[in-house]
Design a protein around this motif. Structure first.
Motif, PDB file in Angstrom:
ATOM      1  N   GLU A 111       0.723  -1.283  -0.140  1.00 30.75           N
ATOM      2  CA  GLU A 111      -0.210  -0.074   0.008  1.00 30.75           C
ATOM      3  C   GLU A 111       0.865   1.255  -0.172  1.00 30.75           C
ATOM      4  OE1 GLU A 111      -2.994  -0.652   2.855  1.00 30.75           O
ATOM      5  OE2 GLU A 111      -3.830   1.327   2.404  1.00 30.75           O
ATOM      6  N   LYS A 112       1.834   1.163   0.868  1.00 33.55           N
ATOM      7  CA  LYS A 112       2.810   2.424   0.999  1.00 33.55           C
ATOM      8  C   LYS A 112       3.412   2.755  -0.487  1.00 33.55           C
ATOM      9  CE  LYS A 112       4.642   1.342   5.657  1.00 33.55           C
ATOM     10  NZ  LYS A 112       5.154  -0.023   5.678  1.00 33.55           N
ATOM     11  N   TRP A 143       4.976  -1.688  -9.210  1.00 36.79           N
ATOM     12  CA  TRP A 143       4.807  -1.723  -7.645  1.00 36.79           C
ATOM     13  C   TRP A 143       3.811  -0.805  -7.239  1.00 36.79           C
ATOM     14  CZ3 TRP A 143      10.493  -1.204  -5.618  1.00 36.79           C
ATOM     15  CH2 TRP A 143      11.015  -2.151  -5.892  1.00 36.79           C
ATOM     16  N   GLY A 144       3.390   0.258  -7.946  1.00 41.02           N
ATOM     17  CA  GLY A 144       2.335   1.306  -7.731  1.00 41.02           C
ATOM     18  C   GLY A 144       2.641   2.557  -7.459  1.00 41.02           C
ATOM     19  N   VAL A 145       3.990   2.865  -7.674  1.00 39.96           N
ATOM     20  CA  VAL A 145       4.398   4.283  -7.464  1.00 39.96           C
ATOM     21  C   VAL A 145       3.986   5.128  -8.702  1.00 39.96           C
ATOM     22  CG1 VAL A 145       6.706   5.494  -7.545  1.00 39.96           C
ATOM     23  CG2 VAL A 145       6.717   3.290  -6.415  1.00 39.96           C
ATOM     24  N   PRO A 189      -1.032   9.963  -1.417  1.00 40.00           N
ATOM     25  CA  PRO A 189      -1.308   8.678  -2.281  1.00 40.00           C
ATOM     26  C   PRO A 189      -2.054   9.173  -3.455  1.00 40.00           C
ATOM     27  CG  PRO A 189      -1.998   8.491  -0.038  1.00 40.00           C
ATOM     28  CD  PRO A 189      -1.454  10.011  -0.267  1.00 40.00           C
ATOM     29  N   ARG A 190      -1.276   8.440  -4.313  1.00 41.33           N
ATOM     30  CA  ARG A 190      -1.860   8.558  -5.988  1.00 41.33           C
ATOM     31  C   ARG A 190      -1.839   7.459  -6.659  1.00 41.33           C
ATOM     32  NH1 ARG A 190       1.351  12.580  -9.347  1.00 41.33           N
ATOM     33  NH2 ARG A 190       2.654  13.644  -7.525  1.00 41.33           N
ATOM     34  N   VAL A 191      -2.365   7.446  -8.037  1.00 39.75           N
ATOM     35  CA  VAL A 191      -2.191   6.177  -8.774  1.00 39.75           C
ATOM     36  C   VAL A 191      -1.901   6.819 -10.283  1.00 39.75           C
ATOM     37  CG1 VAL A 191      -4.627   5.842  -9.065  1.00 39.75           C
ATOM     38  CG2 VAL A 191      -3.228   4.024  -9.348  1.00 39.75           C
ATOM     39  N   SER A 192      -1.138   6.263 -11.056  1.00 36.48           N
ATOM     40  CA  SER A 192      -1.099   6.325 -12.420  1.00 36.48           C
ATOM     41  C   SER A 192      -2.197   5.743 -13.186  1.00 36.48           C
ATOM     42  CB  SER A 192       0.375   5.800 -12.833  1.00 36.48           C
ATOM     43  OG  SER A 192       0.247   4.381 -12.737  1.00 36.48           O
ATOM     44  N   ILE A 193      -2.335   6.247 -14.490  1.00 38.93           N
ATOM     45  CA  ILE A 193      -3.360   5.877 -15.353  1.00 38.93           C
ATOM     46  C   ILE A 193      -3.212   4.293 -15.346  1.00 38.93           C
ATOM     47  CG2 ILE A 193      -4.360   5.954 -17.469  1.00 38.93           C
ATOM     48  CD1 ILE A 193      -3.805   8.630 -17.540  1.00 38.93           C
ATOM     49  N   LYS A 194      -1.807   3.946 -15.746  1.00 36.85           N
ATOM     50  CA  LYS A 194      -1.447   2.416 -15.858  1.00 36.85           C
ATOM     51  C   LYS A 194      -1.718   1.570 -14.697  1.00 36.85           C
ATOM     52  CE  LYS A 194       2.874   0.720 -16.289  1.00 36.85           C
ATOM     53  NZ  LYS A 194       4.043   0.668 -16.964  1.00 36.85           N
ATOM     54  N   GLU A 220      -8.474  -8.768   2.571  1.00 37.49           N
ATOM     55  CA  GLU A 220      -8.079  -8.253   4.073  1.00 37.49           C
ATOM     56  C   GLU A 220      -8.017  -6.713   3.898  1.00 37.49           C
ATOM     57  OE1 GLU A 220      -4.544  -9.731   5.527  1.00 37.49           O
ATOM     58  OE2 GLU A 220      -5.522 -11.682   5.828  1.00 37.49           O
ATOM     59  N   LYS A 221      -7.654  -6.100   2.797  1.00 37.25           N
ATOM     60  CA  LYS A 221      -7.268  -4.692   2.508  1.00 37.25           C
ATOM     61  C   LYS A 221      -8.560  -3.908   2.217  1.00 37.25           C
ATOM     62  CE  LYS A 221      -2.747  -4.244   2.409  1.00 37.25           C
ATOM     63  NZ  LYS A 221      -1.944  -3.447   3.320  1.00 37.25           N
ATOM     64  N   GLY A 222      -9.585  -4.703   1.794  1.00 39.15           N
ATOM     65  CA  GLY A 222     -10.894  -4.091   1.369  1.00 39.15           C
ATOM     66  C   GLY A 222     -10.886  -3.622  -0.119  1.00 39.15           C
ATOM     67  N   TRP A 223      -9.626  -4.097  -0.927  1.00 41.99           N
ATOM     68  CA  TRP A 223      -9.691  -3.837  -2.360  1.00 41.99           C
ATOM     69  C   TRP A 223     -10.700  -4.532  -3.264  1.00 41.99           C
ATOM     70  CZ3 TRP A 223      -3.685  -4.270  -2.450  1.00 41.99           C
ATOM     71  CH2 TRP A 223      -3.077  -3.136  -1.560  1.00 41.99           C
ATOM     72  N   THR A 224     -11.131  -5.765  -2.677  1.00 46.66           N
ATOM     73  CA  THR A 224     -11.999  -6.527  -3.720  1.00 46.66           C
ATOM     74  C   THR A 224     -13.417  -5.764  -3.314  1.00 46.66           C
ATOM     75  OG1 THR A 224     -12.544  -7.810  -1.601  1.00 46.66           O
ATOM     76  CG2 THR A 224     -11.400  -8.797  -3.502  1.00 46.66           C
ATOM     77  N   GLU A 225     -13.401  -4.608  -2.472  1.00 51.34           N
ATOM     78  CA  GLU A 225     -14.535  -3.762  -2.106  1.00 51.34           C
ATOM     79  C   GLU A 225     -14.537  -2.499  -2.845  1.00 51.34           C
ATOM     80  OE1 GLU A 225     -17.417  -5.609  -1.680  1.00 51.34           O
ATOM     81  OE2 GLU A 225     -16.522  -7.422  -1.351  1.00 51.34           O
ATOM     82  N   ASP A 226     -14.854  -1.358  -2.146  1.00 52.81           N
ATOM     83  CA  ASP A 226     -14.615  -0.032  -2.458  1.00 52.81           C
ATOM     84  C   ASP A 226     -13.443   0.416  -2.005  1.00 52.81           C
ATOM     85  OD1 ASP A 226     -16.562  -0.131  -3.658  1.00 52.81           O
ATOM     86  OD2 ASP A 226     -17.990   0.882  -2.318  1.00 52.81           O
ATOM     87  N   VAL A 227     -12.662  -0.038  -0.870  1.00 54.65           N
ATOM     88  CA  VAL A 227     -11.293   0.517  -0.449  1.00 54.65           C
ATOM     89  C   VAL A 227     -10.401   0.639  -1.551  1.00 54.65           C
ATOM     90  CG1 VAL A 227      -9.558   0.209   1.356  1.00 54.65           C
ATOM     91  CG2 VAL A 227     -12.071  -0.293   1.693  1.00 54.65           C
ATOM     92  N   ARG A 228      -9.627   1.828  -1.712  1.00 53.95           N
ATOM     93  CA  ARG A 228      -8.379   1.941  -2.452  1.00 53.95           C
ATOM     94  C   ARG A 228      -7.226   2.347  -1.855  1.00 53.95           C
ATOM     95  NH1 ARG A 228     -11.208  -0.903  -4.787  1.00 53.95           N
ATOM     96  NH2 ARG A 228     -12.279  -0.745  -6.690  1.00 53.95           N
ATOM     97  N   PRO A 229      -5.992   1.974  -2.540  1.00 50.24           N
ATOM     98  CA  PRO A 229      -4.759   2.430  -1.629  1.00 50.24           C
ATOM     99  C   PRO A 229      -4.344   3.952  -1.818  1.00 50.24           C
ATOM    100  CG  PRO A 229      -4.219   1.001  -3.229  1.00 50.24           C
ATOM    101  CD  PRO A 229      -5.677   1.057  -3.396  1.00 50.24           C
ATOM    102  N   TRP A 230      -5.208   4.628  -2.609  1.00 45.60           N
ATOM    103  CA  TRP A 230      -5.020   6.175  -3.037  1.00 45.60           C
ATOM    104  C   TRP A 230      -6.106   6.919  -2.613  1.00 45.60           C
ATOM    105  CZ3 TRP A 230      -5.380   2.342  -6.713  1.00 45.60           C
ATOM    106  CH2 TRP A 230      -6.462   2.316  -7.696  1.00 45.60           C
ATOM    107  N   LYS A 231      -6.043   8.322  -2.735  1.00 51.77           N
ATOM    108  CA  LYS A 231      -7.068   9.176  -2.371  1.00 51.77           C
ATOM    109  C   LYS A 231      -7.853   8.998  -3.560  1.00 51.77           C
ATOM    110  CE  LYS A 231      -5.443  12.671   0.536  1.00 51.77           C
ATOM    111  NZ  LYS A 231      -4.542  13.990   0.520  1.00 51.77           N
TER     112      LYS A 231
END
Ligand code: FMN
Length: 232
Positions: A111-112, A143-145, A189-194, A220-231
């Motif tokens: 997530e970090k 990795w998500g950077v 926290p952000r995410v690229s288009i890719k 566990e992270k809730g990512w299969t639901e609505d939670v996302r590791p970015w704003k």
């Protein structure tokens, strides 16, 4: 700003000096951690796939890798450096990156990573900086950077001391420009288009269930639901 530099070579040559020049513009020495490959990690992935199918702790090299993984996770900025070796990154850099295949967005991203920034740096005598930087940026990106800067220089030299004053001035300008951009970045926290694209595909794949180890992590992270590791 905490910085972790991973050098894909043991020596302090041209590529190392450019990475260090950037880090020194952004942080005090106490906030900069450096690793040299293969000195600090020289194992090859043995292809057991334990990391993908079971857990990262089951990698035979897990203990040896842990100090670097910890430093990577604690850093705000990751700087990866590699001289160009036959048009690509060094074997030592590639061997290290292979050990984090399980951390790609398509498996179990940390997530970090979504709130870090990355810089990849390469030098060549003449050419090959683009594929070399891509070798390193591919991993950071998967990795998500969300934001990765690339610096590549054909230095026409085989050591730092041989580089011409004109080329040094060019390097100094390029490094300063990237440092300025990083200073302005709020590291939110952000995410690229890719990243968003791959994350969405694997949101559905993990919801349906494909690799049990990945599915459990995503649930566990809730990512299969609505939670996302970015704003959002
Ligand atoms: C094994 C090896 C392969 C290399 N391959 C290339 C290459 O494909 N293209 C190139 O322009 N320079 C190549 N070089 C030269 C280095 O990339 C160049 O001198 C670089 O600036 C060295 O960086 P360093 O001082 O950080 O070691 C190669 C050097 C070595 C030792």
């Amino acid at each position: 700003m905490k910085i972790c530099i991973i050098n894909g070579q043991n020596h302090r040559g041209s590529t190392y000096h450019i990475g260090r020049m950037l880090a020194d513009k952004l942080a005090d020495a106490g906030d900069i951690t450096e690793f040299f490959l293969p000195r600090d990690f020289g194992e090859f992935c043995c292809g057991c796939t334990n990391c993908f199918m079971k857990s990262a702790e089951k990698c035979p090299h897990y203990e040896k890798l842990s100090p670097i993984t910890r430093a990577v996770d604690e850093a705000d900025l990751l700087i990866l450096t590699s001289p160009v070796y036959v048009y690509h990154c060094t074997g030592a850099m590639k061997a290290w990156l292979d050990h984090y295949g399980w951390r790609w967005i398509v498996h179990r991203p940390e997530e970090k990573m979504f709130s870090k920034r990355g810089v990849v740096i390469s030098t060549a005598a003449g050419a090959g900086m683009r594929p070399t930087n891509k070798d390193m940026a591919d991993s950071l990106s998967f990795w998500g950077v969300p934001k990765i800067y690339k610096l590549g220089y054909g230095v026409h030299a085989t050591s730092w001391s041989e580089i011409s004053p004109k080329m040094r001035a060019k390097i100094e300008r390029g490094v300063s420009a990237v440092a300025k951009k990083l200073e302005k970045d709020d590291l939110a926290p952000r995410v690229s288009i890719k990243g968003r694209l791959f994350f969405t595909v694997f949101h559905f794949a993990n919801k349906k269930g494909w690799n049990p180890a990945d599915g459990e992590y995503w649930r566990e992270k809730g990512w299969t639901e609505d939670v996302r590791p970015w704003k959002k």
